[in-house]
Design an enzyme around this catalytic site. Structure first.
Site, PDB file in Angstrom:
ATOM      1  N   ASP A  27       0.882  -1.154   0.000  1.00 24.01           N
ATOM      2  CA  ASP A  27       0.000   0.000   0.000  1.00 24.01           C
ATOM      3  C   ASP A  27       0.934   1.223   0.000  1.00 24.01           C
ATOM      4  OD1 ASP A  27      -2.253   1.736   0.495  1.00 24.01           O
ATOM      5  OD2 ASP A  27      -1.722   1.725   2.616  1.00 24.01           O
ATOM      6  N   ASP A  29      -0.133   4.968   1.277  1.00 24.18           N
ATOM      7  CA  ASP A  29      -0.359   5.850   2.419  1.00 24.18           C
ATOM      8  C   ASP A  29      -0.227   5.112   3.745  1.00 24.18           C
ATOM      9  OD1 ASP A  29      -0.914   7.724   0.459  1.00 24.18           O
ATOM     10  OD2 ASP A  29      -3.086   7.600   0.711  1.00 24.18           O
TER      11      ASP A  29
END
Length: 190
Positions: A27, A29
């Site tokens: 991922d 963020d």
């Protein structure tokens, strides 16, 4: 210099495992970088978590492919930051789009693009809902607190090895149960 030290430690950790994922998915963020990219202007110079670049370098040196799965609503900013950080070439797939599927759609697209089975993937994310939904697909998924770290890498590789061993044991049981070997071994006793 710190990136090199982390890369060397990552390679040492990776070297401890005989069974490795073919693809590691990150991922963005709060996993690779410590912010939501939609809250930052494109002109800003982003930064990664302290161990992220070294870990990615170690994975690359060990020949493990990498991809991105992000639900960011601002893929243009995310891609700009990836370019600014000079990490774009590390990824064989980048699926960055807003979605309500908790990343299952992202992983379907990554699988289609790479051909890597879900059971050969390792995933790092900071949201439990994504971890739960992607785990159900067969992906070994690790929840990170403050970004990807060497500890998270070690945990991920350990769980990946355990999951892989469980899958192989289940395949053996299934083969023995349904291949007729058990039945033929009883008739050999007569």
């Amino acid at each position: 210099m710190a990136d090199d030290k982390v890369r060397d430690e990552a390679m040492q950790i990776i070297g401890m495992f005989q069974i490795l994922p073919r693809l590691v998915v990150f991922d963005l963020d709060y996993t690779l970088w410590p912010f939501y990219c939609e809250c930052r202007p494109k002109r800003e110079m982003p930064s990664l978590y302290p161990q992220a670049k070294g870990i990615m370098s170690g994975l690359k040196e060990k020949g493990i492919q990498m991809a991105i799965a992000s639900r960011s609503p601002t893929s243009d900013i995310a891609n700009t930051f990836i370019d600014k950080l000079n990490i774009k070439s590390l990824f064989v797939a980048k699926e960055i789009f807003s979605s309500w599927t908790h990343k299952t759609e992202h992983f379907q697209k990554i699988h289609t693009r790479t051909g890597v089975p879900f059971t050969d993937m390792l995933f790092f994310d900071d949201e439990d809902r994504n971890i739960k939904s992607v785990s159900k697909m067969g992906v070994t998924s690790i929840l990170v607190g403050d970004g990807v770290t060497l500890g998270a890498l070690r945990q991920g590789l350990t769980e990946f090895s355990q999951n892989h061993n469980t899958i192989e044991k289940n395949k053996k049981v299934w083969r023995n149960k349904y291949s007729g070997k058990a039945a033929s071994s009883e008739t050999d006793k007569d």
